[in-house]
Write a protein that holds these residues in place. Structure first.
Motif, PDB file in Angstrom:
ATOM      1  N   LEU A 100       0.834  -1.204   0.000  1.00  0.00           N
ATOM      2  CA  LEU A 100       0.000   0.000   0.000  1.00  0.00           C
ATOM      3  C   LEU A 100       0.872   1.258   0.000  1.00  0.00           C
ATOM      4  CD1 LEU A 100      -2.894  -0.928   2.444  1.00  0.00           C
ATOM      5  CD2 LEU A 100      -3.139  -0.279   0.041  1.00  0.00           C
ATOM      6  N   LEU A 101       1.938   1.228   0.803  1.00  0.00           N
ATOM      7  CA  LEU A 101       2.872   2.355   0.830  1.00  0.00           C
ATOM      8  C   LEU A 101       3.401   2.635  -0.572  1.00  0.00           C
ATOM      9  CD1 LEU A 101       5.245   1.687   3.881  1.00  0.00           C
ATOM     10  CD2 LEU A 101       3.381   3.338   3.732  1.00  0.00           C
ATOM     11  N   ALA A 102       3.845   1.556  -1.213  1.00  0.00           N
ATOM     12  CA  ALA A 102       4.432   1.709  -2.545  1.00  0.00           C
ATOM     13  C   ALA A 102       3.399   2.227  -3.528  1.00  0.00           C
ATOM     14  CB  ALA A 102       4.992   0.362  -3.011  1.00  0.00           C
ATOM     15  N   MET A 103       2.179   1.722  -3.409  1.00  0.00           N
ATOM     16  CA  MET A 103       1.118   2.142  -4.319  1.00  0.00           C
ATOM     17  C   MET A 103       0.829   3.633  -4.156  1.00  0.00           C
ATOM     18  SD  MET A 103      -2.399   2.831  -4.517  1.00  0.00           S
ATOM     19  CE  MET A 103      -3.083   2.156  -3.020  1.00  0.00           C
ATOM     20  N   TYR A 104       0.649   4.065  -2.922  1.00  0.00           N
ATOM     21  CA  TYR A 104       0.343   5.480  -2.697  1.00  0.00           C
ATOM     22  C   TYR A 104       1.496   6.371  -3.177  1.00  0.00           C
ATOM     23  CZ  TYR A 104      -3.981   4.606  -0.106  1.00  0.00           C
ATOM     24  OH  TYR A 104      -5.251   4.249   0.237  1.00  0.00           O
ATOM     25  N   MET A 105       2.705   5.976  -2.870  1.00  0.00           N
ATOM     26  CA  MET A 105       3.863   6.766  -3.299  1.00  0.00           C
ATOM     27  C   MET A 105       3.931   6.827  -4.821  1.00  0.00           C
ATOM     28  SD  MET A 105       5.529   8.318  -1.084  1.00  0.00           S
ATOM     29  CE  MET A 105       6.296   8.436   0.511  1.00  0.00           C
ATOM     30  N   SER A 135       9.591  -1.210   4.479  1.00  0.00           N
ATOM     31  CA  SER A 135       8.695  -0.074   4.706  1.00  0.00           C
ATOM     32  C   SER A 135       9.486   1.229   4.638  1.00  0.00           C
ATOM     33  CB  SER A 135       8.031  -0.179   6.076  1.00  0.00           C
ATOM     34  OG  SER A 135       7.824  -1.505   6.463  1.00  0.00           O
ATOM     35  N   TRP A 136      10.608   1.260   5.341  1.00  0.00           N
ATOM     36  CA  TRP A 136      11.446   2.469   5.352  1.00  0.00           C
ATOM     37  C   TRP A 136      11.956   2.797   3.960  1.00  0.00           C
ATOM     38  CZ3 TRP A 136      12.070   5.690   9.475  1.00  0.00           C
ATOM     39  CH2 TRP A 136      11.702   5.206  10.734  1.00  0.00           C
ATOM     40  N   ASN A 137      12.464   1.783   3.280  1.00  0.00           N
ATOM     41  CA  ASN A 137      13.005   2.018   1.940  1.00  0.00           C
ATOM     42  C   ASN A 137      11.944   2.578   1.000  1.00  0.00           C
ATOM     43  OD1 ASN A 137      15.293   0.926   2.967  1.00  0.00           O
ATOM     44  ND2 ASN A 137      15.162  -1.002   1.835  1.00  0.00           N
ATOM     45  N   THR A 138      10.738   2.041   1.112  1.00  0.00           N
ATOM     46  CA  THR A 138       9.654   2.495   0.247  1.00  0.00           C
ATOM     47  C   THR A 138       9.366   3.969   0.499  1.00  0.00           C
ATOM     48  OG1 THR A 138       8.737   0.286   0.439  1.00  0.00           O
ATOM     49  CG2 THR A 138       7.312   1.957  -0.506  1.00  0.00           C
ATOM     50  N   MET A 139       9.406   4.369   1.754  1.00  0.00           N
ATOM     51  CA  MET A 139       9.154   5.771   2.086  1.00  0.00           C
ATOM     52  C   MET A 139      10.268   6.670   1.546  1.00  0.00           C
ATOM     53  SD  MET A 139       6.287   5.911   3.481  1.00  0.00           S
ATOM     54  CE  MET A 139       6.107   7.486   4.293  1.00  0.00           C
ATOM     55  N   ILE A 140      11.504   6.249   1.749  1.00  0.00           N
ATOM     56  CA  ILE A 140      12.645   7.070   1.299  1.00  0.00           C
ATOM     57  C   ILE A 140      12.593   7.262  -0.213  1.00  0.00           C
ATOM     58  CG2 ILE A 140      15.163   7.111   1.103  1.00  0.00           C
ATOM     59  CD1 ILE A 140      15.161   5.441   3.759  1.00  0.00           C
ATOM     60  N   VAL A 146      -0.393   5.833   6.367  1.00  0.00           N
ATOM     61  CA  VAL A 146      -0.289   4.378   6.522  1.00  0.00           C
ATOM     62  C   VAL A 146       0.986   4.035   7.288  1.00  0.00           C
ATOM     63  CG1 VAL A 146      -0.063   2.178   5.286  1.00  0.00           C
ATOM     64  CG2 VAL A 146      -1.588   3.946   4.406  1.00  0.00           C
ATOM     65  N   PHE A 147       2.077   4.686   6.886  1.00  0.00           N
ATOM     66  CA  PHE A 147       3.381   4.406   7.495  1.00  0.00           C
ATOM     67  C   PHE A 147       3.360   4.688   8.997  1.00  0.00           C
ATOM     68  CE2 PHE A 147       7.762   5.803   8.570  1.00  0.00           C
ATOM     69  CZ  PHE A 147       8.462   4.662   8.216  1.00  0.00           C
ATOM     70  N   ASP A 148       2.811   5.864   9.344  1.00  0.00           N
ATOM     71  CA  ASP A 148       2.787   6.253  10.759  1.00  0.00           C
ATOM     72  C   ASP A 148       1.945   5.299  11.601  1.00  0.00           C
ATOM     73  OD1 ASP A 148       4.478   8.334  10.394  1.00  0.00           O
ATOM     74  OD2 ASP A 148       2.917   9.868  10.188  1.00  0.00           O
ATOM     75  N   GLY A 151      20.999  -2.936   1.082  1.00  0.00           N
ATOM     76  CA  GLY A 151      21.424  -2.329  -0.179  1.00  0.00           C
ATOM     77  C   GLY A 151      20.370  -1.390  -0.746  1.00  0.00           C
ATOM     78  N   ALA A 152      19.109  -1.825  -0.663  1.00  0.00           N
ATOM     79  CA  ALA A 152      18.023  -1.015  -1.217  1.00  0.00           C
ATOM     80  C   ALA A 152      17.917   0.326  -0.489  1.00  0.00           C
ATOM     81  CB  ALA A 152      16.703  -1.768  -1.140  1.00  0.00           C
ATOM     82  N   SER A 153      18.251   0.329   0.810  1.00  0.00           N
ATOM     83  CA  SER A 153      18.170   1.590   1.559  1.00  0.00           C
ATOM     84  C   SER A 153      19.132   2.611   0.965  1.00  0.00           C
ATOM     85  CB  SER A 153      18.534   1.379   3.027  1.00  0.00           C
ATOM     86  OG  SER A 153      17.961   0.218   3.536  1.00  0.00           O
ATOM     87  N   VAL A 154      20.363   2.193   0.741  1.00  0.00           N
ATOM     88  CA  VAL A 154      21.341   3.162   0.227  1.00  0.00           C
ATOM     89  C   VAL A 154      21.043   3.522  -1.220  1.00  0.00           C
ATOM     90  CG1 VAL A 154      23.130   2.500   1.851  1.00  0.00           C
ATOM     91  CG2 VAL A 154      23.081   1.439  -0.367  1.00  0.00           C
ATOM     92  N   VAL A 155      20.552   2.548  -1.979  1.00  0.00           N
ATOM     93  CA  VAL A 155      20.210   2.859  -3.370  1.00  0.00           C
ATOM     94  C   VAL A 155      19.023   3.823  -3.420  1.00  0.00           C
ATOM     95  CG1 VAL A 155      19.383   1.818  -5.517  1.00  0.00           C
ATOM     96  CG2 VAL A 155      21.212   0.743  -4.262  1.00  0.00           C
ATOM     97  N   SER A 156      18.214   3.830  -2.372  1.00  0.00           N
ATOM     98  CA  SER A 156      17.083   4.753  -2.329  1.00  0.00           C
ATOM     99  C   SER A 156      17.513   6.138  -1.871  1.00  0.00           C
ATOM    100  CB  SER A 156      16.001   4.229  -1.382  1.00  0.00           C
ATOM    101  OG  SER A 156      15.521   3.007  -1.846  1.00  0.00           O
TER     102      SER A 156
END
Length: 676
Positions: free
Chosen positions: A163-168, A190-195, A179-181, A223-228
């Motif tokens: 859902l996070l990814a969809m809304y973003m 979840s964090w990566n999707t937000m970033i 949703v995240f909060d 890895g995804a965190s830094v790539v984000s």
DNA sequence: GTAGGGTTAG
């Protein structure tokens, strides 16, 4: 060959002892897992001929075909099954998602909702939510969100993450945040999707904040965190933050290729090519993206030559460039006016079947246009599919770049007639043509089109219009457009243009007034704005305003004045006859004054017949630009105005000595000023 | 069997 292992023996034995249908079912599952389509089809045929196609077997066949991605057979069998459980629906949906056919995935989901014997589960939702996300069906996504809430999967981690990814992805940042909060449990995803979501929606700063919160809250980054987060560092040119992220990468040993590529890109965007190169050189294995990122970095940092030579090394090392690489290299050729390499690349691209890629076609059109080969540019254009907008845009800017305004406008009309989609970039490519024409009627026409189509709401389009109207001398219309731009959208660009417009046309007071308004509205003036406002003051003779602004620039904005600024000030004071002040200002300059500064002083000295300072200025000018005849002429003019013919003659002699006086001097200084 | 990630472009 090794013989069968113990475990396989027992498995095989079990299978042999099992009933025939169970054996076939296991076999099909195995085929599905290994995606053996041919074997599945063979077994399917065998099952038909031997009359073993029971309902159970057919269900397994659907799943097998779905896993193998054979949509046709999966669908055919699926449609006639009397009973379809959740699992089977999920397999079908997953298959369509994997194929990128999100619409069909949604259709299967709707069938699922309509069926009595099953309902969506925690596996179904992430798939269909992704489908909505890809199709940008945010309203439908909201319905799905509602459905998850009334089901028992509303707090399932995977469901919430999707859902996070969809809304973003649909630009609903606030909704994603809500949703995240509210999430009780958050994972690294979840964090990566937000970033990533914040960055893609234009909130690069927030992306950095969220990343910091993530690190602070003790979540183990991956890895995804830094790539984000790295693209946000690059975009904001936050080199220090980027370096810290790099530190984390090394600390956590996130040594994947994709991570290094993101680091190269970040350093390049932050302007630190040395560090980019270091990461690049230390990579164990480099792919096209690594090379392309480096090439892009050199181009971004104004070093197209290095980009080209790296491209050559890349080919020597046997890496095949892709359409992105080619587009960049063509850009480099265009900026270097390097037609030879550009043409060479064109030939290579034809052979490599990369030609049909839109990005490549577009870059070719652009490259030829920038190298002033409009014929070649147009011939590439005529061979494109003509449906996509981008090659048209490139051709439009090609015409505009070559000052062929009428052709650009004609092409745009053709675009409208052929029903090609017009976007904001089209308008931005087209509008400079109207600036070249500087004719009010066509500008009014395009303006009304832009109003009707709504493109004026794009800040760049509006900025262009303001520019064109002020170039046409219609400041009133320019100002009208400017006023339609919401205050919080008015950026330094559009402010600079409207201010310069008034300044250019001798309305210095209005320019100063607008400048003050701009500062008040919170927009920070930059080098260019200061130059243009000081020029406006100078042209309008607003000495005090100019001095005030110069002080303001030094004190309130702590901007270090550049050569242009000093030139404006010297010009301003000089024109007003305040020669000594002008000279004093030059003496306080923290760097060596350039020829423009001395030129302004000399000009003023001629105007006010000040020989003493004129000689000083001329002395410097002769040193700084010994070949500029204009300076000698000015000094001679000054002497002549005061009747000092002998000195004027000496200057003439000096010009002759260094072989400057090739053209008749009279034409240079105006008739009758000095009689050579 | 489910969620998130890199280079370009007019």
């Amino acid at each position: 060959m090794n013989g069968p292992t113990k475990s396989t023996i027992s498995k095989t034995t079990k299978l042999l002892l099992a009933p025939k249908t169970t054996r076939y079912q296991s076999l099909l599952k195995h085929y599905g897992a290994s995606q053996s389509l041919t074997r599945t089809i063979q077994l399917h045929a065998h099952l038909i001929t031997s009359g073993l196609l029971s309902i159970d077997i057919r269900s397994v066949l659907v799943a097998t075909y779905a896993h193998c991605g054979y949509v046709h057979n999966a669908r055919k069998l699926f449609d006639v099954l009397p009973q379809r459980g959740t699992l089977l629906y999920n397999f079908m949906i997953k298959m369509y998602i994997a194929k990128g056919d999100y619409f069909e995935a949604m259709k299967v989901f709707l069938e699922m909702l309509g069926s009595k014997d099953c309902c969506p589960d925690n596996y179904t939702y992430p798939f269909v939510i992704k489908a909505c996300s890809e199709l940008l069906l945010v309203e439908y996504g909201r319905v799905l969100h509602g459905l998850t809430l009334v089901s028992k999967f509303g707090s399932h981690l995977f469901v919430l993450n999707s859902l996070l990814a969809m809304y973003m992805n649909c630009g609903e940042v606030e909704e994603a945040r809500k949703v995240f909060d509210a999430m009780k449990e958050k994972s690294v995803v979840s964090w990566n999707t937000m970033i990533n979501g914040y960055f893609k929606n234009g909130f690069a700063n927030t992306a950095l904040v969220v990343f910091n919160q993530m690190v602070d809250s003790g979540v183990e980054i991956d890895g995804a965190s830094v790539v984000s987060v790295l693209p946000a560092c690059g975009y904001l040119k936050e080199l220090e933050v980027g370096r810290r992220v790099h530190g984390l990468v090394e600390e956590k040993v996130l040594g994947k290729k994709i991570v290094s590529n993101a680091l190269v890109d970040m350093y390049a965007k932050c302007g630190s090519m040395d560090e980019a190169r270091l990461v690049f050189d230390n990579m164990v294995e480099r792919d096209v993206v690594s090379w392309t990122s480096m090439i892009n970095g050199y181009i971004l940092n104004g070093d197209a030559k290095s980009a080209l030579s790296l491209f050559k090394i890349m080919q020597i090392e046997g890496l095949r460039p892709n359409s992105v690489t080619i587009a960049l290299i063509l850009l480099a050729c265009a900026s270097l006016n390097n037609l030879k390499d550009g043409r060479c690349l064109h030939g290579w691209v034809m052979k490599q079947r990369l030609y049909s890629e839109v990005a490549v076609e577009t870059s070719l059109i652009d490259m030829y246009a920038k190298c002033n080969c409009l014929g070649l540019s147009f011939s590439v254009f005529t061979r494109t599919s003509r449906k996509k907008t981008v090659p048209w845009n490139a051709m439009l800017s090609g015409f505009a770049h070559n000052k062929l305004a009428t052709e650009a406008i004609g092409l745009f009309k053709k675009m409208l007639m052929e029903g090609v989609e017009i976007n904001a970039a089209t308008c931005n490519s087209l509008l400079p043509a109207y600036g070249i024409l500087a004719d009010l009627q066509p500008v009014n026409n395009i303006n009304s089109y832009l109003m009707r189509s709504g493109f004026v709401s794009n800040i760049q389009v509006a900025t262009s219009l303001v520019d064109i109207y002020s170039k046409c001398g219609s400041l009133e219309s320019a100002h009208k457009i400017f006023n339609t731009i919401p205050v919080d959208v008015q950026d330094i660009c559009v402010w600079s243009i409207i201010i310069a417009g008034y300044g250019m046309h001798g309305h210095g007071e209005t320019a100063v007034l607008l400048f003050k308004q701009m500062v008040q509205s919170g927009v920070k003036p930059n080098d260019v704005t200061f130059t243009s406002i000081l020029q406006s003051c100078s042209h309008a003779g607003l000495v005090d305003d100019g001095l005030d602004l110069f002080k303001f620039m030094l004190k309130d904005h702590q901007t270090i004045p550049n050569d242009d600024h000093y030139t404006c000030m010297v010009d301003l004071l000089g024109r007003a006859g305040r020669m000594d002040e002008a000279y004093d200002l030059i003496k306080t300059m923290p760097f060596m004054p350039g020829h423009a500064v001395w030129g302004a002083l000399l000009g003023a000295c001629v105007m006010h017949e000040n020989v003493e300072l004129g000689e000083v200025a001329a002395k410097w000018l002769f040193e700084l630009e010994p070949d500029n005849t204009g300076n000698y002429v000015l000094l001679a003019k000054l002497y002549a105005a005061l009747g000092r013919w002998e000195d004027a003659e000496n200057v003439r002699q000096r010009m002759d000595d260094i072989g400057l006086r090739k053209a008749p001097a009279r034409s240079m200084i105006g008739v009758g000023t000095v009689n050579w």
